[in-house]
Design an enzyme around this catalytic site. Structure first.
Site, short mmCIF file in Angstrom:
data_model
loop_
_atom_site.label_atom_id
_atom_site.label_comp_id
_atom_site.label_asym_id
_atom_site.label_seq_id
_atom_site.Cartn_x
_atom_site.Cartn_y
_atom_site.Cartn_z
N GLY A 12 -4.67 33.24 -100.96
CA GLY A 12 -5.81 33.35 -100.04
C GLY A 12 -6.30 32.12 -99.32
O GLY A 12 -7.35 32.17 -98.70
N SER A 18 -11.59 28.31 -96.34
CA SER A 18 -11.31 29.29 -97.41
C SER A 18 -11.69 28.75 -98.77
O SER A 18 -11.41 27.57 -99.08
CB SER A 18 -9.82 29.62 -97.46
OG SER A 18 -9.35 30.14 -96.26
N ILE A 19 -12.26 29.62 -99.59
CA ILE A 19 -12.59 29.21 -100.96
C ILE A 19 -11.30 28.80 -101.70
O ILE A 19 -11.27 27.80 -102.41
CB ILE A 19 -13.35 30.35 -101.70
CG1 ILE A 19 -14.67 30.65 -100.96
CG2 ILE A 19 -13.61 29.97 -103.14
CD1 ILE A 19 -15.39 31.91 -101.41
N ILE A 95 -8.68 37.40 -102.00
CA ILE A 95 -8.22 38.25 -100.89
C ILE A 95 -9.28 39.30 -100.60
O ILE A 95 -9.75 39.98 -101.52
CB ILE A 95 -6.91 38.98 -101.28
CG1 ILE A 95 -5.81 37.99 -101.62
CG2 ILE A 95 -6.47 39.94 -100.17
CD1 ILE A 95 -4.55 38.63 -102.20
N TYR A 150 -18.25 39.95 -104.79
CA TYR A 150 -19.58 39.74 -104.20
C TYR A 150 -20.56 40.78 -104.78
O TYR A 150 -20.16 41.91 -105.07
CB TYR A 150 -19.48 39.86 -102.66
CG TYR A 150 -20.80 39.66 -101.98
CD1 TYR A 150 -21.50 38.47 -102.14
CD2 TYR A 150 -21.37 40.67 -101.21
CE1 TYR A 150 -22.73 38.29 -101.56
CE2 TYR A 150 -22.60 40.49 -100.61
CZ TYR A 150 -23.28 39.30 -100.79
OH TYR A 150 -24.50 39.12 -100.22
N TYR A 160 -22.35 45.30 -95.51
CA TYR A 160 -21.16 45.03 -96.34
C TYR A 160 -20.23 46.25 -96.38
O TYR A 160 -19.08 46.16 -96.79
CB TYR A 160 -21.59 44.59 -97.74
CG TYR A 160 -20.54 43.79 -98.47
CD1 TYR A 160 -19.98 42.65 -97.89
CD2 TYR A 160 -20.12 44.16 -99.74
CE1 TYR A 160 -19.01 41.91 -98.56
CE2 TYR A 160 -19.16 43.43 -100.42
CZ TYR A 160 -18.61 42.31 -99.83
OH TYR A 160 -17.66 41.58 -100.51
N LYS A 167 -15.19 46.10 -103.81
CA LYS A 167 -15.48 45.08 -104.83
C LYS A 167 -15.81 45.73 -106.18
O LYS A 167 -15.47 45.17 -107.23
CB LYS A 167 -16.62 44.18 -104.37
CG LYS A 167 -16.25 43.24 -103.22
CD LYS A 167 -15.08 42.32 -103.54
CE LYS A 167 -14.93 41.20 -102.53
NZ LYS A 167 -13.64 40.47 -102.72
P1 NAI Z 1 -10.86 33.86 -96.18
O1 NAI Z 1 -10.84 34.70 -94.95
O2 NAI Z 1 -10.58 32.42 -96.03
O3 NAI Z 1 -9.85 34.48 -97.26
C1 NAI Z 1 -9.44 35.83 -97.31
C2 NAI Z 1 -7.93 35.81 -97.51
O4 NAI Z 1 -7.37 37.10 -97.71
C3 NAI Z 1 -7.20 35.18 -96.31
O5 NAI Z 1 -6.47 34.03 -96.71
C4 NAI Z 1 -6.27 36.30 -95.87
O6 NAI Z 1 -5.06 35.84 -95.28
C5 NAI Z 1 -6.05 37.01 -97.21
N1 NAI Z 1 -5.41 38.32 -97.05
C6 NAI Z 1 -5.81 39.34 -96.24
N2 NAI Z 1 -4.93 40.35 -96.32
C7 NAI Z 1 -3.97 39.97 -97.21
C8 NAI Z 1 -2.80 40.59 -97.72
N3 NAI Z 1 -2.42 41.83 -97.33
N4 NAI Z 1 -2.02 39.91 -98.61
C9 NAI Z 1 -2.37 38.66 -99.01
N5 NAI Z 1 -3.50 38.03 -98.58
C10 NAI Z 1 -4.27 38.68 -97.68
O7 NAI Z 1 -12.31 34.09 -96.81
P2 NAI Z 1 -12.96 33.74 -98.23
O8 NAI Z 1 -14.41 33.91 -98.04
O9 NAI Z 1 -12.43 32.46 -98.75
O10 NAI Z 1 -12.49 34.96 -99.14
C11 NAI Z 1 -11.91 34.81 -100.40
C12 NAI Z 1 -12.46 35.83 -101.38
O11 NAI Z 1 -13.82 35.51 -101.66
C13 NAI Z 1 -12.43 37.28 -100.89
O12 NAI Z 1 -12.10 38.12 -101.97
C14 NAI Z 1 -13.86 37.48 -100.47
O13 NAI Z 1 -14.22 38.85 -100.48
C15 NAI Z 1 -14.56 36.71 -101.59
N6 NAI Z 1 -15.97 36.39 -101.34
C16 NAI Z 1 -16.34 35.81 -100.16
C17 NAI Z 1 -17.67 35.58 -99.90
C18 NAI Z 1 -18.10 35.00 -98.59
O14 NAI Z 1 -19.28 35.11 -98.24
N7 NAI Z 1 -17.22 34.37 -97.84
C19 NAI Z 1 -18.72 35.91 -100.89
C20 NAI Z 1 -18.22 36.45 -102.12
C21 NAI Z 1 -16.89 36.71 -102.31
#
Ligand code: NAI
Length: 267
Positions: A12, A18-19, A95, A150, A160, A167
């Site tokens: 991810g 990205s986290i 993801i 989340y 959401y 989730k």
């Molecule tokens: P991000 O957009 O940087 O990361 C999401 C990732 O999912 C991306 O790298 C994307 O390429 C990947 N992805 C999407 N479809 C995919 C697939 N078919 N196969 C493999 N990878 C795939 O955003 P973020 O925020 O870093 O998200 C990381 C996690 O943190 C997610 O699960 C998100 O729901 C969760 N999260 C995020 C929050 C926020 O406010 N940003 C809050 C709480 C949880």
């Protein structure tokens, strides 16, 4: 160096917001060896901040895998074990994607084919990943498997949308598979429930800035930044948390236990 000698796969990391990007950097700084992975489309991203630049910086392999495809996951696991010369100690599933949110569909008019795809990407991929790891016995005893979630899984945040259900399912898979992994190998499976964070996935949600500001004011310690989330992830990969399993762990500055905060009224 609390991860010295450990080996892990990080899903991810899309860009430097990205986290997973911060987790990958900190894993290496703490002595781990890692393999990065993301969907094939992420490997086609241009610019200075993409998975390939991160892999170069951290001197680690980056292997494309669509997390909804078992064949991709199996290949990723095989190649990672060949690279490490053995089993894996930790895995981060970071993801999330909602097709209905992307297409601006309101919750009362969702497309159910899109919904199935969203669930496949955001939740079922976690089961597919764990099942592939399980069948290959790819994770060392006392290893750690982690996914990011989340609080929209427990409470209603209308924008959401279907990610609430996605989730909830993700958290449930962590508990259910946590039982099996714990019984067989003392492997722990947890989810971290993170504060709203300014990333590509986050900003896809309507009114995200308001979301973020509200949570910031509601939480006594304020929103947890991505870097702090990475630090919490590292603690869960380390040997200091070996008996923490099947938990949804809030990393949110106290938001989840608040009812009302006068700071909000004062604004
Ligand atoms: P991000 O957009 O940087 O990361 C999401 C990732 O999912 C991306 O790298 C994307 O390429 C990947 N992805 C999407 N479809 C995919 C697939 N078919 N196969 C493999 N990878 C795939 O955003 P973020 O925020 O870093 O998200 C990381 C996690 O943190 C997610 O699960 C998100 O729901 C969760 N999260 C995020 C929050 C926020 O406010 N940003 C809050 C709480 C949880």
């Amino acid at each position: 160096m609390i991860l010295k000698g450990k080996k892990g796969i990080i899903f991810g990391a899309l860009n430097d917001m990205s986290i997973a990007w911060k987790v990958a950097e900190l894993c290496v700084a703490e002595g781990a060896e890692i393999v990065l992975t993301n969907a094939p489309v992420a490997f086609r991203m241009k610019g200075d901040s993409n998975i390939k630049t991160l892999a170069e910086k951290l001197n680690c392999p980056a292997i494309p895998a669509d997390a909804t495809r078992i064949e991709d996951l199996e290949k990723l696991i095989d190649e990672s074990m060949a690279h490490f010369g053995g089993k894996i100690d930790f895995v981060l599933h970071s993801i999330g994607m909602s097709i209905n949110i992307r297409k601006d569909k309101p919750y009362t008019d969702l497309n159910h084919d899109f919904m199935l795809k969203s669930f496949d990407i955001s939740s079922i991929s976690f089961h597919k990943l764990m099942q592939s790891l399980w069948k290959k016995e790819a994770v060392n005893d006392w290893g750690s498997i982690l996914a990011l979630t989340y609080i929209g899984a427990q409470r209603i945040f209308p924008h959401y949308s279907e990610m609430a259900e996605a989730k909830s399912m993700l958290e449930s898979f962590a508990r259910s598979f946590g039982y099996h992994f714990g019984e067989r190998n003392n492997i722990r499976v947890n989810t971290i429930s993170q504060s709203p964070t300014m990333t590509t996935a986050g900003t896809g949600i309507e009114g995200f800035q308001e979301f973020l500001d509200y949570a910031e004011n509601m939480s006594p310690i304020g929103n947890a930044p991505a870097q702090a989330c990475a630090e919490y992830c590292i603690s869960l990969f380390s040997d200091y948390t070996r008996y923490v399993t099947m938990q949804n762990l809030y990393h949110d500055g106290g938001f989840s236990n608040m009812g009302m905060n006068p700071a909000i009224l004062n604004k």
